[in-house]
Design a protein around this motif. Sequence first.
Motif, mmCIF file in Angstrom:
data_model
loop_
_atom_site.group_PDB
_atom_site.id
_atom_site.type_symbol
_atom_site.label_atom_id
_atom_site.label_comp_id
_atom_site.label_asym_id
_atom_site.label_seq_id
_atom_site.Cartn_x
_atom_site.Cartn_y
_atom_site.Cartn_z
ATOM 1 N N GLN A 42 7.067 19.088 -1.201
ATOM 2 C CA GLN A 42 6.741 20.139 -0.240
ATOM 3 C C GLN A 42 5.282 20.035 0.208
ATOM 4 O O GLN A 42 4.959 20.363 1.341
ATOM 5 N N TRP A 43 4.422 19.575 -0.673
ATOM 6 C CA TRP A 43 2.983 19.527 -0.405
ATOM 7 C C TRP A 43 2.494 18.199 0.164
ATOM 8 O O TRP A 43 1.423 18.140 0.761
ATOM 9 N N PHE A 44 3.260 17.116 -0.037
ATOM 10 C CA PHE A 44 2.758 15.792 0.344
ATOM 11 C C PHE A 44 3.823 14.934 1.016
ATOM 12 O O PHE A 44 5.005 15.017 0.717
ATOM 13 N N ASP A 45 3.344 14.107 1.939
ATOM 14 C CA ASP A 45 4.135 13.026 2.523
ATOM 15 C C ASP A 45 3.652 11.728 1.905
ATOM 16 O O ASP A 45 2.527 11.654 1.400
ATOM 17 N N TRP A 46 4.462 10.692 2.005
ATOM 18 C CA TRP A 46 3.996 9.392 1.542
ATOM 19 C C TRP A 46 4.389 8.325 2.553
ATOM 20 O O TRP A 46 5.338 8.480 3.306
ATOM 21 N N HIS A 47 3.577 7.292 2.559
ATOM 22 C CA HIS A 47 3.758 6.184 3.495
ATOM 23 C C HIS A 47 3.612 4.887 2.714
ATOM 24 O O HIS A 47 2.784 4.779 1.804
ATOM 25 N N TYR A 48 4.388 3.907 3.111
ATOM 26 C CA TYR A 48 4.421 2.623 2.427
ATOM 27 C C TYR A 48 4.182 1.519 3.446
ATOM 28 O O TYR A 48 4.764 1.538 4.531
ATOM 29 N N SER A 49 3.307 0.597 3.099
ATOM 30 C CA SER A 49 3.078 -0.569 3.955
ATOM 31 C C SER A 49 3.224 -1.818 3.104
ATOM 32 O O SER A 49 2.532 -1.980 2.098
ATOM 33 N N SER A 50 4.126 -2.690 3.506
ATOM 34 C CA SER A 50 4.408 -3.877 2.696
ATOM 35 C C SER A 50 3.385 -4.988 2.874
ATOM 36 O O SER A 50 3.394 -5.962 2.135
ATOM 37 N N LEU A 71 0.838 -1.195 0.000
ATOM 38 C CA LEU A 71 0.000 0.000 0.000
ATOM 39 C C LEU A 71 0.873 1.244 0.000
ATOM 40 O O LEU A 71 1.824 1.349 0.774
ATOM 41 N N LEU A 72 0.525 2.179 -0.888
ATOM 42 C CA LEU A 72 1.194 3.472 -0.936
ATOM 43 C C LEU A 72 0.141 4.535 -0.660
ATOM 44 O O LEU A 72 -0.881 4.589 -1.341
ATOM 45 N N ILE A 73 0.376 5.346 0.361
ATOM 46 C CA ILE A 73 -0.560 6.409 0.730
ATOM 47 C C ILE A 73 0.174 7.737 0.648
ATOM 48 O O ILE A 73 1.272 7.888 1.203
ATOM 49 N N VAL A 74 -0.431 8.691 -0.061
ATOM 50 C CA VAL A 74 0.125 10.035 -0.168
ATOM 51 C C VAL A 74 -0.828 10.964 0.571
ATOM 52 O O VAL A 74 -2.024 10.989 0.285
ATOM 53 N N THR A 75 -0.297 11.701 1.548
ATOM 54 C CA THR A 75 -1.128 12.580 2.378
ATOM 55 C C THR A 75 -0.659 14.027 2.269
ATOM 56 O O THR A 75 0.536 14.300 2.175
ATOM 57 N N PRO A 76 -1.611 14.965 2.290
ATOM 58 C CA PRO A 76 -1.259 16.382 2.195
ATOM 59 C C PRO A 76 -0.537 16.902 3.429
ATOM 60 O O PRO A 76 -0.754 16.433 4.539
#
Length: 114
Positions: A90-98, A11-16
């Motif tokens: 600058q606008w977004f972070d991202w998170h990865y869950s394997s 899962l790849l999640i991009v958050t503001p």
Amino acid sequence: MSQRKTLNRALLIVTPKQPFYDWVDEVFAGREVDVMDECWTGLIDQDWEIKEVERFLKSNYAMIFEDLLEGICSFPEFWPEHRSWILFNQWFDWHYSSMVWDFIPDKRIRREAY
């Protein structure tokens, strides 16, 4: 506890981050807009290492950026004109869950074109 299974995806999640919310405030100038912690979520290859996830993001950031902007404002003329990789970061972070858990394994997963 019910039977649970994993999917063969990560899962790849991009958050503001705050600059995204500042843009929302600028575009809608004082009007209340429910951004509901808007995020972008995608299923990717579970075998990818972080370098491959980063490569995917760098190749696809423009689409993800536009998806997130369009989720708030469907008029591209109000979007930032220069949507670079630097601005994306600058606008977004991202998170990865394997590991992605499927808590409804008996319900068929359906794919739809978008």
